[in-house]
Design a protein around this motif. Structure first.
Motif, PDB file in Angstrom:
ATOM      1  N   VAL A  25      53.833  33.670  49.774  1.00 14.52           N
ATOM      2  CA  VAL A  25      53.905  33.817  48.322  1.00 14.52           C
ATOM      3  C   VAL A  25      52.818  34.813  47.943  1.00 14.52           C
ATOM      4  CG1 VAL A  25      53.758  32.677  46.085  1.00 14.52           C
ATOM      5  CG2 VAL A  25      54.696  31.434  48.047  1.00 14.52           C
ATOM      6  N   LEU A  26      53.213  35.904  47.284  1.00 16.91           N
ATOM      7  CA  LEU A  26      52.275  36.978  46.960  1.00 16.91           C
ATOM      8  C   LEU A  26      52.150  37.153  45.455  1.00 16.91           C
ATOM      9  CD1 LEU A  26      53.641  39.664  49.472  1.00 16.91           C
ATOM     10  CD2 LEU A  26      51.793  38.034  49.875  1.00 16.91           C
ATOM     11  N   VAL A  27      50.963  37.427  45.011  1.00 15.90           N
ATOM     12  CA  VAL A  27      50.700  37.823  43.626  1.00 15.90           C
ATOM     13  C   VAL A  27      49.970  39.155  43.679  1.00 15.90           C
ATOM     14  CG1 VAL A  27      49.504  37.283  41.479  1.00 15.90           C
ATOM     15  CG2 VAL A  27      50.611  35.447  42.775  1.00 15.90           C
ATOM     16  N   ASP A  28      50.598  40.171  43.148  1.00 16.25           N
ATOM     17  CA  ASP A  28      50.053  41.532  43.244  1.00 16.25           C
ATOM     18  C   ASP A  28      49.723  41.880  44.701  1.00 16.25           C
ATOM     19  OD1 ASP A  28      50.326  42.199  40.622  1.00 16.25           O
ATOM     20  OD2 ASP A  28      48.272  41.705  40.046  1.00 16.25           O
ATOM     21  N   GLY A  29      50.598  41.492  45.609  1.00 13.57           N
ATOM     22  CA  GLY A  29      50.425  41.806  47.025  1.00 13.57           C
ATOM     23  C   GLY A  29      49.422  40.937  47.754  1.00 13.57           C
ATOM     24  N   GLN A  30      48.796  39.985  47.063  1.00 12.54           N
ATOM     25  CA  GLN A  30      47.795  39.126  47.696  1.00 12.54           C
ATOM     26  C   GLN A  30      48.439  37.790  48.085  1.00 12.54           C
ATOM     27  OE1 GLN A  30      43.959  39.426  45.131  1.00 12.54           O
ATOM     28  NE2 GLN A  30      45.645  40.173  43.868  1.00 12.54           N
ATOM     29  N   ASP A  31      48.308  37.424  49.348  1.00 17.11           N
ATOM     30  CA  ASP A  31      48.843  36.159  49.850  1.00 17.11           C
ATOM     31  C   ASP A  31      48.043  35.014  49.228  1.00 17.11           C
ATOM     32  OD1 ASP A  31      49.701  33.940  51.275  1.00 17.11           O
ATOM     33  OD2 ASP A  31      49.793  34.998  53.184  1.00 17.11           O
ATOM     34  N   VAL A  32      48.715  34.168  48.460  1.00 17.74           N
ATOM     35  CA  VAL A  32      47.987  33.111  47.746  1.00 17.74           C
ATOM     36  C   VAL A  32      47.347  32.124  48.711  1.00 17.74           C
ATOM     37  CG1 VAL A  32      49.435  33.310  45.683  1.00 17.74           C
ATOM     38  CG2 VAL A  32      50.035  31.647  47.473  1.00 17.74           C
TER      39      VAL A  32
ATOM     40  N   VAL B  73      46.554  20.946  51.669  1.00 15.50           N
ATOM     41  CA  VAL B  73      46.432  22.288  51.074  1.00 15.50           C
ATOM     42  C   VAL B  73      44.949  22.587  50.943  1.00 15.50           C
ATOM     43  CG1 VAL B  73      46.960  23.759  49.101  1.00 15.50           C
ATOM     44  CG2 VAL B  73      48.588  21.990  49.800  1.00 15.50           C
ATOM     45  N   ALA B  74      44.440  23.451  51.812  1.00 16.03           N
ATOM     46  CA  ALA B  74      43.007  23.735  51.833  1.00 16.03           C
ATOM     47  C   ALA B  74      42.760  25.232  51.773  1.00 16.03           C
ATOM     48  CB  ALA B  74      42.385  23.161  53.102  1.00 16.03           C
ATOM     49  N   ASP B  75      41.642  25.608  51.193  1.00  9.92           N
ATOM     50  CA  ASP B  75      41.252  27.012  51.173  1.00  9.92           C
ATOM     51  C   ASP B  75      40.873  27.461  52.586  1.00  9.92           C
ATOM     52  OD1 ASP B  75      41.632  27.316  48.485  1.00  9.92           O
ATOM     53  OD2 ASP B  75      39.544  26.949  47.939  1.00  9.92           O
ATOM     54  N   ALA B  76      41.279  28.658  52.941  1.00  7.69           N
ATOM     55  CA  ALA B  76      40.867  29.234  54.220  1.00  7.69           C
ATOM     56  C   ALA B  76      39.355  29.489  54.191  1.00  7.69           C
ATOM     57  CB  ALA B  76      41.614  30.534  54.477  1.00  7.69           C
ATOM     58  N   PRO B  77      38.694  29.437  55.355  1.00  7.19           N
ATOM     59  CA  PRO B  77      37.235  29.660  55.376  1.00  7.19           C
ATOM     60  C   PRO B  77      36.826  30.980  54.745  1.00  7.19           C
ATOM     61  CG  PRO B  77      38.006  28.832  57.506  1.00  7.19           C
ATOM     62  CD  PRO B  77      39.226  29.134  56.689  1.00  7.19           C
ATOM     63  N   ASP B  78      37.668  32.010  54.888  1.00  8.43           N
ATOM     64  CA  ASP B  78      37.345  33.331  54.330  1.00  8.43           C
ATOM     65  C   ASP B  78      38.137  33.618  53.049  1.00  8.43           C
ATOM     66  OD1 ASP B  78      39.792  33.417  55.554  1.00  8.43           O
ATOM     67  OD2 ASP B  78      39.500  35.385  56.491  1.00  8.43           O
ATOM     68  N   ALA B  79      38.575  32.555  52.356  1.00  5.45           N
ATOM     69  CA  ALA B  79      39.378  32.750  51.141  1.00  5.45           C
ATOM     70  C   ALA B  79      38.582  33.504  50.082  1.00  5.45           C
ATOM     71  CB  ALA B  79      39.824  31.391  50.600  1.00  5.45           C
ATOM     72  N   ARG B  80      39.295  34.412  49.394  1.00  4.98           N
ATOM     73  CA  ARG B  80      38.664  35.210  48.343  1.00  4.98           C
ATOM     74  C   ARG B  80      39.313  34.925  46.995  1.00  4.98           C
ATOM     75  NH1 ARG B  80      39.355  41.062  50.929  1.00  4.98           N
ATOM     76  NH2 ARG B  80      41.407  40.123  51.295  1.00  4.98           N
ATOM     77  N   PRO B  81      38.606  35.179  45.920  1.00  2.00           N
ATOM     78  CA  PRO B  81      39.213  34.960  44.601  1.00  2.00           C
ATOM     79  C   PRO B  81      40.415  35.868  44.386  1.00  2.00           C
ATOM     80  CG  PRO B  81      36.828  35.192  44.424  1.00  2.00           C
ATOM     81  CD  PRO B  81      37.192  35.584  45.821  1.00  2.00           C
TER      82      PRO B  81
ATOM     83  N   LEU C   9      51.893  27.883  42.513  1.00  3.14           N
ATOM     84  CA  LEU C   9      50.592  27.324  42.151  1.00  3.14           C
ATOM     85  C   LEU C   9      49.843  26.778  43.358  1.00  3.14           C
ATOM     86  CD1 LEU C   9      51.748  25.524  38.922  1.00  3.14           C
ATOM     87  CD2 LEU C   9      49.871  27.161  39.019  1.00  3.14           C
ATOM     88  N   ARG C  10      50.512  26.748  44.496  1.00  2.61           N
ATOM     89  CA  ARG C  10      49.979  26.223  45.747  1.00  2.61           C
ATOM     90  C   ARG C  10      49.590  24.753  45.636  1.00  2.61           C
ATOM     91  NH1 ARG C  10      45.102  27.907  49.440  1.00  2.61           N
ATOM     92  NH2 ARG C  10      45.969  27.045  51.349  1.00  2.61           N
TER      93      ARG C  10
ATOM     94  N   LYS D 299      45.614  32.860  51.138  1.00  2.00           N
ATOM     95  CA  LYS D 299      44.337  33.419  51.556  1.00  2.00           C
ATOM     96  C   LYS D 299      43.379  33.600  50.378  1.00  2.00           C
ATOM     97  CE  LYS D 299      46.422  35.768  55.498  1.00  2.00           C
ATOM     98  NZ  LYS D 299      46.713  37.062  56.172  1.00  2.00           N
ATOM     99  N   CYS D 300      43.796  33.074  49.219  1.00  2.00           N
ATOM    100  CA  CYS D 300      42.949  33.116  48.024  1.00  2.00           C
ATOM    101  C   CYS D 300      42.481  31.704  47.689  1.00  2.00           C
ATOM    102  CB  CYS D 300      43.715  33.701  46.838  1.00  2.00           C
ATOM    103  SG  CYS D 300      44.305  35.389  47.110  1.00  2.00           S
ATOM    104  N   THR D 301      41.382  31.600  46.966  1.00  2.00           N
ATOM    105  CA  THR D 301      40.906  30.278  46.565  1.00  2.00           C
ATOM    106  C   THR D 301      41.884  29.669  45.567  1.00  2.00           C
ATOM    107  OG1 THR D 301      39.560  31.176  44.773  1.00  2.00           O
ATOM    108  CG2 THR D 301      38.500  30.937  46.934  1.00  2.00           C
ATOM    109  N   GLN D 302      42.082  28.380  45.696  1.00  2.00           N
ATOM    110  CA  GLN D 302      43.057  27.709  44.838  1.00  2.00           C
ATOM    111  C   GLN D 302      42.654  27.749  43.371  1.00  2.00           C
ATOM    112  OE1 GLN D 302      44.577  23.858  46.592  1.00  2.00           O
ATOM    113  NE2 GLN D 302      43.096  24.386  48.183  1.00  2.00           N
ATOM    114  N   GLN D 303      41.367  27.574  43.096  1.00  2.00           N
ATOM    115  CA  GLN D 303      40.929  27.566  41.695  1.00  2.00           C
ATOM    116  C   GLN D 303      41.161  28.920  41.037  1.00  2.00           C
ATOM    117  OE1 GLN D 303      37.057  26.095  40.791  1.00  2.00           O
ATOM    118  NE2 GLN D 303      37.515  24.002  41.459  1.00  2.00           N
ATOM    119  N   SER D 304      40.865  30.011  41.767  1.00  2.00           N
ATOM    120  CA  SER D 304      41.066  31.340  41.171  1.00  2.00           C
ATOM    121  C   SER D 304      42.544  31.587  40.919  1.00  2.00           C
ATOM    122  CB  SER D 304      40.485  32.422  42.083  1.00  2.00           C
ATOM    123  OG  SER D 304      41.220  32.516  43.304  1.00  2.00           O
ATOM    124  N   LEU D 305      43.418  31.091  41.816  1.00  2.00           N
ATOM    125  CA  LEU D 305      44.858  31.244  41.621  1.00  2.00           C
ATOM    126  C   LEU D 305      45.305  30.518  40.355  1.00  2.00           C
ATOM    127  CD1 LEU D 305      47.848  31.741  42.457  1.00  2.00           C
ATOM    128  CD2 LEU D 305      47.641  29.698  43.918  1.00  2.00           C
ATOM    129  N   ARG D 306      44.919  29.264  40.226  1.00  2.00           N
ATOM    130  CA  ARG D 306      45.425  28.445  39.118  1.00  2.00           C
ATOM    131  C   ARG D 306      44.817  28.834  37.775  1.00  2.00           C
ATOM    132  NH1 ARG D 306      44.762  23.490  43.275  1.00  2.00           N
ATOM    133  NH2 ARG D 306      46.573  24.045  44.568  1.00  2.00           N
TER     134      ARG D 306
END
Length: 604
Positions: free
Chosen positions: A416-423, A340-348, A406-407, A425-432
Motif C-alpha cells: 500500500v503506497l501513499v505518494d510512492g511511500q510504502d506505508v 502491526v508494528a513499526d519497522a526498526p528503520d520506519a520513517r515519518p 490506515l494500517r 515502512k512508515c511510522t503508524q502515527q505519521s500515517l494516521r
C-alpha cells in the motif's frame, strides 16, 4: 502426562517472564530496593535478636547475684541504654522499610500501567476484536496489583524470614550446636515440603485469576451494550451468563482455597513438632549442657520467632502465588507479538500530493481459513485529489481496504503506497495523522464535545472548533445544550443521538484538515435533512483532497469523480456514476434496486 508437563513448563515460563517485567521496573529504583533489604534485615536484627540478646544478658546478671536497690541503675544502666538505642534505631528502620515499599510500589504502578497501556494501544485491531475490553482492563489492574503484592510480601515477609534463619543459626550455633543441627534439618524439611505444595498451587492461583478476568469481561460486555440488553428484554439471559462466569470464578477460588488450607495444616503440624523439640531443649538445656538461663531465654525466643515466621510461610507463599497468578494473563499479553508494528528503520510519512496505490494486494484475516482471502492480487490507483467511492455488497472488502490504508491490519502480499511511500515502512502515527477517518459508528470519548471535536488537533483555537462544528452542521444543536461545548457526551457518546454523534465526528475530521480523507458510511446515521446539509460540508471538505468514500447509499457517491465496485475482494467495475449506470452491470443493478436510498442488507 505430556500435556501436564507442557502446562507446567508454560506456567514456569510465564512466572519467569513476570519476574522479568517486575525486575525491570524495580531496577529503576535500585536505591529503594537496597533500602528495603537493609531496613528489613536491620529491623529484625535489632528488634527481635538484639533486644532478646540484651534481655538474656540481664537475666544472666540477675541470676548471678542479687543487685542492691541503690545499684540497679549503676549495674543495669548500660543494658537499659542499649535497649533504648536498639529500639530507637529499629523503629527508624521500620519506617524506612515502609518508605522503600512506597517508593517501589508507586514507581512500579506507574511504569507497569504505562507498559500495559503502550502494549495494548499498539496492538492491532485483530488483537482487540478478539478480546473483551473489560477483561484487558482487569488484567492490567491485576498485573499492577500483583507487583505491589509481591513487593509487600518480599519486604515484610521474605527478607525478615531469611534474616531470622541466618541470625538464629549464627546466634545459637556457638552455645547449642546440637540443637541448631536438629533445627536446621527440620527447617529444610519444612521448606522442601512447602515448596513442593507451592508448585502444585501456583496453577490454581492462575486459574482463579483467569476466571476473575473472564467475569470482568462478561460484566463489561453487558454494561457496554446495556441498551441492547434492555431493548430486547435480555436481562435474565445476561444475568445467566454472569452467574455462570461468577460460579466458575467462585469454584476456581474454592479449589485454590482448599489446596492452600491443606498445605497450611501440613506445615502447621511440622511447626508444632519444632516447638516440641525446642521445649525439650529449653527444659533440659541447663541440666544437660550447662546452658545459662539467659541463653535458654534467647534460644526459646529466637526459635519461637523463627517458627512464627515459618508459620506465616504458608500465608507468604499464598500471597506470592496470588501475585504471580494475578499477573499471568497480562504477562502473556505483553509477550504476544505485535501484529502491526513499526519497522526498526520506519520513517515519518511525508504526504505531498496524496496519491494512493494498492499494488498486487493479498490479504486474509488471521483467524479466517487460509483459503478465504479477502483480496488476491488486487490493484487500484487513486490519483492525488481524486474523490473515489467504494461500493459493493456486504463482505466485498470495502471497509477492509480502508483499514489496510490506515494500517490497522497489515497485508500479507503486495504493498500500500501513499505518494510512492510504502506505508509498512512508515511510522503508524505519521500515517494516521495524514488521514482523517470518519467511521460508520462515531468514535466518541466520555469527554466534552469540545474535547471530542479537537481530539485530532488538540492545539486548535476555540474559533477553529466552532467553525468546524458549524461546517458539520453541529453548531446549532450544540448551542442548544445547557453546557454547550462543555457538555459531557457519555461513554461512546450515548447522551447524543446517532446523527449528533456523527456530526461531532465529522467536525473532528474537518478540524484535522488532513490531505487524505476516508469516509466509511459517514452519513448513514443522519436523517435526510441533516444529510443534505452535511453533504455540502463534505463536498467542501473533499475538494482538493484525496477522498475515499465507502457507502451503501449510492446517492452518497453518485457525484464523486469515480466509483469502484468491489465483489468478493475483486474490482468488477470502475468509472463515473453515469458510465456505470450506462454499462448496465452490477452497479446499475444495485442502483435500480435501491429504495429510499438504501441498499438492502448491505452493511459491513
Amino acid at each position: 502426562m505430556a500435556l501436564g508437563g507442557t502446562k507446567g513448563r508454560n506456567d514456569r515460563s510465564t512466572m519467569r517472564r513476570t519476574l522479568h517485567y517486575f525486575w525491570q521496573v524495580t531496577r529503576q529504583k535500585m536505591g529503594a530496593f537496597v533500602l528495603s533489604i537493609v531496613s528489613s534485615v536491620g529491623y529484625i536484627a535489632l528488634l527481635t535478636f538484639a533486644n532478646t540478646y540484651v534481655m538474656g544478658l540481664i537475666v544472666d546478671r540477675v541470676q548471678a547475684s542479687p543487685v542492691p536497690a541503690g545499684q540497679v541503675f549503676t549495674v543495669f544502666g548500660p543494658y537499659i541504654l542499649a535497649l533504648l538505642v536498639v529500639n530507637a534505631v529499629g523503629q527508624t528502620l521500620s519506617k524506612l522499610q515502609d518508605y522503600s515499599v512506597y517508593k517501589l510500589e508507586i514507581n512500579g504502578s506507574y511504569q507497569l500501567s504505562r507498559l500495559c497501556f503502550d502494549t495494548l494501544s499498539n496492538q492491532s485491531m485483530t488483537f482487540h476484536n478478539s478480546r473483551f475490553g473489560g477483561s484487558l482492563v482487569s488484567q492490567t489492574s491485576r498485573f499492577v496489583s500483583g507487583y505491589s503484592g509481591l513487593v509487600d510480601v518480599v519486604t515484610y515477609s521474605l527478607w525478615p524470614t531469611i534474616a531470622s534463619v541466618v541470625l538464629t543459626i549464627g546466634m545459637l550455633l556457638p552455645v547449642a550446636p546440637s540443637f541448631v543441627a536438629v533445627l536446621c534439618a527440620m527447617l529444610v524439611l519444612y521448606v522442601a515440603l512447602a515448596y513442593r505444595m507451592y508448585k502444585r498451587i501456583l496453577p490454581l492461583s492462575a486459574q482463579a485469576s483467569t476466571a476473575q478476568n473472564k467475569l470482568s469481561g462478561v460484566l463489561s460486555d453487558a454494561v457496554t451494550n446495556i441498551l441492547a440488553v434492555k431493548t430486547y428484554g435480555r436481562e435474565d439471559y445476561e444475568r445467566g451468563l454472569f452467574t455462570s462466569a461468577d460460579r466458575d470464578a467462585m469454584a476456581a477460588e474454592n479449589r485454590n482455597m482448599r489446596a492452600t488450607m491443606r498445605r497450611g495444616f501440613t506445615t502447621s503440624a511440622l511447626i508444632t513438632v519444632i516447638m516440641f523439640v525446642v521445649s525439650i531443649f529449653v527444659a533440659g538445656g541447663n541440666a544437660w549442657f550447662g546452658i545459662s538461663a539467659g541463653t535458654l531465654v534467647m534460644m526459646f525466643t529466637y526459635t519461637y520467632n523463627l517458627t512464627m515466621r515459618f508459620n506465616y510461610f504458608n500465608s507468604m507463599m499464598q500471597r506470592i502465588n496470588r501475585a504471580f497468578g494475578d499477573a499471568a494473563e497480562m504477562t502473556r499479553v505483553l509477550d504476544e507479538p505485535t501484529l502491526v508494528a513499526d519497522a526498526p528503520d520506519a520513517r515519518p510519512l511525508q504526504v505531498r500530493e496524496g496519491a494512493i496505490d494498492f499494488e498486487h494486494l493479498g490479504f486474509h484475516y488471521p483467524d479466517a481459513p487460509a483459503d478465504e482471502d479477502v483480496f488476491r492480487d488486487l490493484n487500484l490507483h487513486i490519483p492525488a485529489g481524486q474523490r473515489v467511492g467504494l461500493v459493493g455488497r456486504s463482505g466485498s472488502g470495502k471497509t477492509t481496504l480502508t483499514k489496510l490504508l490506515l494500517r490497522l491490519d497489515d497485508v500479507q502480499e503486495g504493498r500500500v503506497l501513499v505518494d510512492g511511500q510504502d506505508v509498512s515502512k512508515c511510522t503508524q502515527q505519521s500515517l494516521r495523522r495524514q488521514v482523517a477517518y470518519v467511521p460508520q459508528e462515531a468514535l466518541l470519548f466520555h469527554r466534552t464535545i469540545r474535547e471530542n471535536i479537537a481530539y485530532g488537533r488538540p492545539d486548535a483555537t476555540e474559533e477553529q472548533i466552532v467553525r468546524a462544528a458549524e461546517e458539520a452542521n453541529a453548531l446549532e444543536f450544540i448551542r442548544r445544550l445547557p453546557q454547550g461545548f462543555d457538555t459531557m457526551v457519555g461513554e461512546r457518546g450515548v447522551k447524543l443521538s446517532g446523527g449528533q454523534r456523527q456530526r461531532v465526528a465529522i467536525a473532528r475530521a474537518i478540524l484535522v484538515d488532513a490531505p487524505i480523507l476516508v469516509l466509511d458510511e459517514a452519513t448513514s446515521a443522519l436523517d435526510s435533512e441533516s444529510e443534505a446539509l452535511v453533504q455540502g460540508a463534505l463536498e467542501n471538505l473533499m475538494r482538493g483532497r484525496t477522498s475515499i468514500v465507502v457507502a451503501h447509499r449510492l446517492s452518497t457517491v453518485a457525484s464523486l469523480d469515480r466509483i469502484v465496485v468491489l465483489s468478493h475482494g475483486r474490482i468488477v467495475e470502475d468509472g463515473t456514476h453515469a458510465q456505470l449506470v450506462a454499462q448496465g452491470g452490477e452497479y446499475a443493478g444495485l442502483w435500480n434496486r435501491q429504495t429510499g436510498g438504501f441498499l438492502e442488507g448491505d452493511a459491513e
